[in-house]
Design a protein around this motif. Sequence first.
Motif, short mmCIF file in Angstrom:
data_model
loop_
_atom_site.label_atom_id
_atom_site.label_comp_id
_atom_site.label_asym_id
_atom_site.label_seq_id
_atom_site.Cartn_x
_atom_site.Cartn_y
_atom_site.Cartn_z
N LEU A 184 0.83 -1.21 0.00
CA LEU A 184 0.00 0.00 0.00
C LEU A 184 0.87 1.25 0.00
O LEU A 184 0.63 2.21 -0.76
N ASP A 185 1.87 1.26 0.85
CA ASP A 185 2.75 2.41 0.99
C ASP A 185 3.46 2.74 -0.33
O ASP A 185 3.68 3.91 -0.65
N SER A 186 3.80 1.71 -1.08
CA SER A 186 4.51 1.93 -2.35
C SER A 186 3.57 2.33 -3.47
O SER A 186 4.02 2.70 -4.55
N GLY A 187 2.25 2.27 -3.22
CA GLY A 187 1.29 2.66 -4.24
C GLY A 187 1.06 1.61 -5.30
O GLY A 187 0.64 1.92 -6.41
N ASP A 188 1.30 0.33 -4.98
CA ASP A 188 1.14 -0.74 -5.95
C ASP A 188 -0.30 -1.23 -6.05
O ASP A 188 -0.66 -1.86 -7.05
#
Length: 782
Positions: A350-354
């Motif tokens: 989630l944090d990486s925007g995947d």
Amino acid sequence: MNIKNYIKRHKKKTIFIVILMIFYAFCLPKELFIKPTSTVITSKNNELLGALIAKDGQWRFPYNDAVPEKFKTCLIQFEDEHFYKHPGFNPVSIFKAFKQNLQAGSVKRGGSTITQQVIRLSRDNRKRTYFEKLKELVLATRLEFRASKEKILTFWSSNAPFGGNVVGLDAASWRYFNRKSADLSWSESATLAVLPNAPNLIYPGKNQQKLLVKRNRLLKKLLIKKVIDSLTYELSILEKLPQKAYSIPQIAPHLLQKINKQKKGKFVKTTIDKRLQNQANTIVKNHYNQLSKNGIYNISVLVLDVKTRQVLSYVGNSPTDKKHQKDVDVIDKPRSTGSILKPFLYAAVLDSGDLLPNTLVADVPTNFGSYKPENFDKKYAGAISAKLALSRSLNVPTVRMLQSFGLEKFHHYLQKLQLKDLKKNPNYYGLTLALGGAESNLWDLCKSYASLASTINHYTENSSRYFTNEFFAPTFYADEKLDFGSTSSEKILFDAASIYLTFESLKEVNRPNSEENWEFFDSSKKIAWKTGTSFGFRDAWAIGTTKDFVVGVWVGNADGEGRPGLVGVQTAAPILFDIFDKLPNSEWFEKPFDEMTQVEICTKSGYRATEICTKKKLEFVQNSGLKTKPCPFHILVNVDALENYQVNTSCENLSNIKQKSWFVLPPLMEYYYKSKNPFYKPLPKFRNDCLGENKNSMKFIYPSEKSTIFLPKDFDGKKNEIILKVAHSNKEIMLYWYLNKTFLGTTKELHEFAIDLNSGDYKISVTDSFGNEIKQQISVKD
């Protein structure tokens, strides 16, 4: 001038006097008492949790600078009435003792003051001679110069013998009355005040009459002196004497052993909540009684305060026996993690925007070389939201997510969490890293969950700012000051929104022994929790967090023996919720709006909505989620008026053609998805009278890619057939099967083909009625 003249005339006398003064000044040791003491730990409210016997086998608690008033009064009245008036010795008492001893021809009376008794105790009760008495007298006067009267009393109460191997008031009050000295009654205080007078002769449980006479004589004196009233006196003399020594409480024995390694012989105030510790001990004992029937003997529990990062309860092991390693503190021991690391991967992705929380991910048979992950129930959903994949702890979507995200990246995140047992390089763990291929311990895992919870709390409480030292270890020392660091606008590991959305998913995990709609019950608590089960059923985990507390539970066998039924949700989770039931209710985490963006989401796919998505909704997602691609599963198709067939202008009038947005999954995902989703409508086939390219697609279900197949055998050793499976988007299509270009046969609707093969390499190809072809290379081994 007279002094100078005296010194000149009496040099030798002066030198002698000076030497005597120097000797007097330094005659008293800097430390009076250097004997080893017990390691003692108390709760945050100064309640005794446990103690270890001193190295010399004595119950000798560390020095205590406070003496309860009742005991102080009893001691002075019994031992030294003029304690506050004399300079360390009492000439009248000494004269009386000397006279009585001369008349008796032996030592019958000591005449020692409390100060002299302190000196004698510090000199190991040397033989009573007149010369030794003289030494004690000199040293006693010197002690009176160095220490206050109150200090001298504390020396006495901390070092006086109370019979057997009990030394000091604190140890005596627990050994004889099972309570702290400040809570002793007048009768109990009087009993302990007279005990050191002859500890080898008068011992609780023996010589009861002598002890009773001495105690009551002292109580009578207190009555005459009007220290106590007649009612208190009458009640006090009715109290029974102690018959035997109590065991020192051992409420947190494994924490005591841990502290003993760091602060041996010290008095340590911990952060433990005694009430909660007792409740946790009871819960663990009750579950142990049930689990031990199935050969499961060890349990550990850790409870942390998220805001203070203090340990509230520490249960290192269950109350088992030595055979099953009851003394082993499992909390800091490395164990296989099972699925307990999955939330960290989800937060990282989630944090990486995947992906977004509700994005559909594939849950289909998958091979990574020789590694073929399987879900716990060995079933597949076809497609499932990432959020549900986490809450249901599905292995296949997790491994696919890890492979896509990057093994080294995830390993890097785990290292940032400071999991000390993660000592190998990423390739050593491989794609099993998120499924239990690595080891960790309950301490580090609870610490990490607490740090994530604290990150959200601090972000919402401090004007959308992070703390730079968020991921530090908790403490069980009450006097330890914790430093969260300075504030920063930059995230430290995961952004607050990714953590919040991860907890939102974990909040939806079904409770053990309950229906799936547990959240509708008023008594339920909002808890983000995760379970884990290691390979071979050796370790069962459950860790949960609220805004205020983290509870971690490990269940298993310390020797690593696996047992059927040793599953996180069945064995560890019930303990987790029993512990949470003893904790105050917490409000749910506040949504970190500054790290979130409201976007239009495709309801069916969970991706960012496109113009052709039929159903949309607004959702708050993490800011990095704006990088995710738009919905790939909705396509525009031309269908007839009844939407039964795809058509084009070669077979239908333009006025009768409807253009419709259709939700279409890839064949392999669709194959499993439609069995669990009855309202899923596959893409209609082209009407037979239509010309043009038919968009039919197919894919191998088994084997899903180039792989090695080991021939299955019956119990009698006879080889079984291999079942080949293919999914096709058109359920009515005919498929033609070939083995090394040799035609095998056809299938319709259910595309499964049984084949008997020997060891060797083979090429399987399948062709549909429209000429579409797929191929697969396999190696077969016995």
